[in-house]
Scaffold this active site. Structure first.
Site, PDB file in Angstrom:
ATOM      1  N   TYR A   1      50.708  53.643 -21.414  1.00  0.00           N
ATOM      2  CA  TYR A   1      50.154  54.461 -22.456  1.00  0.00           C
ATOM      3  C   TYR A   1      50.679  56.191 -22.009  1.00  0.00           C
ATOM      4  O   TYR A   1      50.808  56.138 -20.937  1.00  0.00           O
ATOM      5  CB  TYR A   1      48.788  54.397 -22.839  1.00  0.00           C
ATOM      6  CG  TYR A   1      48.471  55.333 -24.165  1.00  0.00           C
ATOM      7  CD1 TYR A   1      48.885  55.149 -25.444  1.00  0.00           C
ATOM      8  CD2 TYR A   1      47.631  56.130 -24.011  1.00  0.00           C
ATOM      9  CE1 TYR A   1      48.697  56.055 -26.413  1.00  0.00           C
ATOM     10  CE2 TYR A   1      47.144  57.269 -25.100  1.00  0.00           C
ATOM     11  CZ  TYR A   1      47.735  57.018 -26.506  1.00  0.00           C
ATOM     12  OH  TYR A   1      47.382  58.036 -27.226  1.00  0.00           O
TER      13      TYR A   1
ATOM     14  N   THR B   1      49.448  58.805 -21.904  1.00  0.00           N
ATOM     15  CA  THR B   1      48.848  59.726 -20.924  1.00  0.00           C
ATOM     16  C   THR B   1      48.350  58.983 -19.599  1.00  0.00           C
ATOM     17  O   THR B   1      47.866  59.656 -18.548  1.00  0.00           O
ATOM     18  CB  THR B   1      47.372  59.996 -21.398  1.00  0.00           C
ATOM     19  OG1 THR B   1      46.665  58.721 -21.919  1.00  0.00           O
ATOM     20  CG2 THR B   1      47.275  60.485 -22.656  1.00  0.00           C
ATOM     21  N   LYS B   2      49.150  57.930 -19.152  1.00  0.00           N
ATOM     22  CA  LYS B   2      48.547  57.098 -18.153  1.00  0.00           C
ATOM     23  C   LYS B   2      49.645  57.384 -16.849  1.00  0.00           C
ATOM     24  O   LYS B   2      50.692  58.341 -17.189  1.00  0.00           O
ATOM     25  CB  LYS B   2      48.502  55.584 -18.173  1.00  0.00           C
ATOM     26  CG  LYS B   2      47.614  55.104 -19.545  1.00  0.00           C
ATOM     27  CD  LYS B   2      46.172  55.114 -19.063  1.00  0.00           C
ATOM     28  CE  LYS B   2      45.178  55.345 -20.112  1.00  0.00           C
ATOM     29  NZ  LYS B   2      45.036  53.903 -20.702  1.00  0.00           N
ATOM     30  N   ASN B   3      49.392  57.042 -15.881  1.00  0.00           N
ATOM     31  CA  ASN B   3      50.141  57.508 -14.706  1.00  0.00           C
ATOM     32  C   ASN B   3      51.676  57.083 -14.635  1.00  0.00           C
ATOM     33  O   ASN B   3      52.368  57.726 -13.999  1.00  0.00           O
ATOM     34  CB  ASN B   3      49.442  57.006 -13.292  1.00  0.00           C
ATOM     35  CG  ASN B   3      48.133  57.714 -13.134  1.00  0.00           C
ATOM     36  OD1 ASN B   3      47.791  58.561 -13.986  1.00  0.00           O
ATOM     37  ND2 ASN B   3      47.474  57.339 -12.048  1.00  0.00           N
TER      38      ASN B   3
END
Ligand code: PLP
Length: 386
Positions: A183, A185-187
């Site tokens: 997603y 916002t993920k790393n």
């Protein structure tokens, strides 16, 4: 202070990602194709598993849902998960027909407490769904030991934990299934996207079938140039496949995963030092012989001790142009679960307290030193009442 609003969790998209997406557009291959296959191979290699044991899907939510089904969760089966997680973790259990059972968190690590898992086991318990919260690996030796003794499946929610390791072993490789999120916002960000790692090849085969309408395995090659192939529907599946457009982003995001990890680690450590004397609770340092993924940096703000409420702090940061997050209100705070299961937040006191006091500060690899400094100054100012 800042002329531009600092958006929480903004992805770090570079020219390589843009070129790869444009290449897909020029080729006209938008859907599941060679770039998804390459992303799967490279992700498997990063996690140290064989490429036949991973499947790319279009979200971690899909990954969790399919893992629940492949784990054999049936109506009436209980799955134990943490009271401190994103709603998708719990919803995946419910969508598979299972009954979620919440365990409280450890008050220091904020991860699921193995002792509380053990207390909540009943004859109907079938699986444990731990979440490596904020990127800090759960106590996987204790959890796997409980699973072995009670013959339970383990599905790891690794949405925060692509880079995490516990005692030298990578997260997502302990359980029967490991589920990852890409997603925004993920790393590693592909916009929407997810990945499953499974212990058994037949489980990945089933997940690949379920992710594409329940069509037999060859359906994934239906549109290749080796001639038309009839497909057979062998299960009632879903539409959970990843697109090449998403994998185009993922390939280059994954190539920088370690570089970005180092950047977030540096920011995380700067926050730890800068806030050492504030009247707040900071995260515990990573435990020895583990690797933290530094997905979130969260503080706990207790109004009495801190002189400002959590929500007051959120509002103040917003007014100063800094986007923050709340990860998360505890699951039992939400009306749906209260109504369906009769849950009250007080039943999981540690998760309730963290959920009411937690705030996540910006922790993006994109955050430059000057911006990190500005975040630090604004946080200090909020508590020193400047
Ligand atoms: C983001 C997240 C998910 C869901 O991931 P998606 O890819 O957005 O479906 C699940 N669990 C946790 C803990 C998450 O943070």
């Amino acid at each position: 202070m800042t002329d531009k609003y600092l958006i929480f969790g903004a992805p770090d998209i570079r020219q390589a990602e843009i070129d790869e997406v444009v290449d897909s557009l020029h080729r006209g291959w938008l859907g599941t194709g060679p770039k998804v296959a390459r992303f799967e191979r490279e992700f498997a290699s990063y996690k140290g598993v064989d490429e036949h044991f991973v499947a790319a899907v279009n979200s971690c939510t899909a990954a969790l849902h399919l893992s629940m089904i492949a784990a054999g969760i049936q109506p009436g089966d209980e799955v134990i998960t943490t009271a401190m997680t994103f709603c998708a973790t719990v919803n995946a259990i419910i969508h598979a027909g299972g009954t979620p059972v919440l365990a409280d968190i450890d008050p220091y690590t904020w991860n699921i407490d193995p002792a509380d898992i053990e207390r909540r086991i009943t004859p109907r318990t079938r699986a444990i769904l731990p979440v490596h919260f904020a990127g800090r690996p759960c106590d996987m030796h204790a959890i796997m030991d409980i699973a072995r003794r009670h013959n339970l499946k383990v599905i790891e929610d690794c949405a925060h934990a692509i880079e995490s390791e516990y005692k030298g072993q990578k997260t997502g490789t302990f359980g029967d299934f490991g589920c990852f999120s890409f997603y925004v916002t993920k790393n590693v960000a592909t916009g929407e996207g997810g990945m499953v790692i499974a212990k058994r090849e037949e489980d990945i085969a089933r997940i690949k079938t379920l992710a594409l309408h329940g069509m037999s395995k060859d359906a994934w090659r239906r549109f290749s140039d080796s001639g038309y192939k009839h497909y057979q529907v062998v299960e009632c599946g879903f539409k959970y496949n990843m697109m090449d457009l998403q994998a185009a982003l993922g390939i280059h995001q994954l190539a920088r995963v370690e570089e970005n990890w180092l950047k977030r680690q540096a920011i995380w450590n700067r926050y730890q030092q800068a806030f050492a004397n504030l009247p707040v609770t900071r995260p515990q340092e990573p435990e020895p012989d583990t690797r933290h993924a530094y997905h979130l940096y969260t503080l706990l703000i207790d109004e009495e001790r801190s002189g400002i409420s959590r929500d007051g702090f959120l509002q103040r940061m917003h007014e100063r142009g800094i986007g923050t997050g709340v990860h998360y209100l505890s699951i039992a705070e939400h009306p749906y679960y209260q109504q369906r299961y009769g849950w009250r937040p007080e039943q999981w006191p540690n998760a309730m307290l963290v959920g009411r006091e937690t705030v996540s500060l910006p922790l993006s690899a994109k955050l430059e030193t000057t911006l990190t400094n500005q975040v630090i100054l604004e946080v200090l100012a909020a508590f020193l009442k400047l």
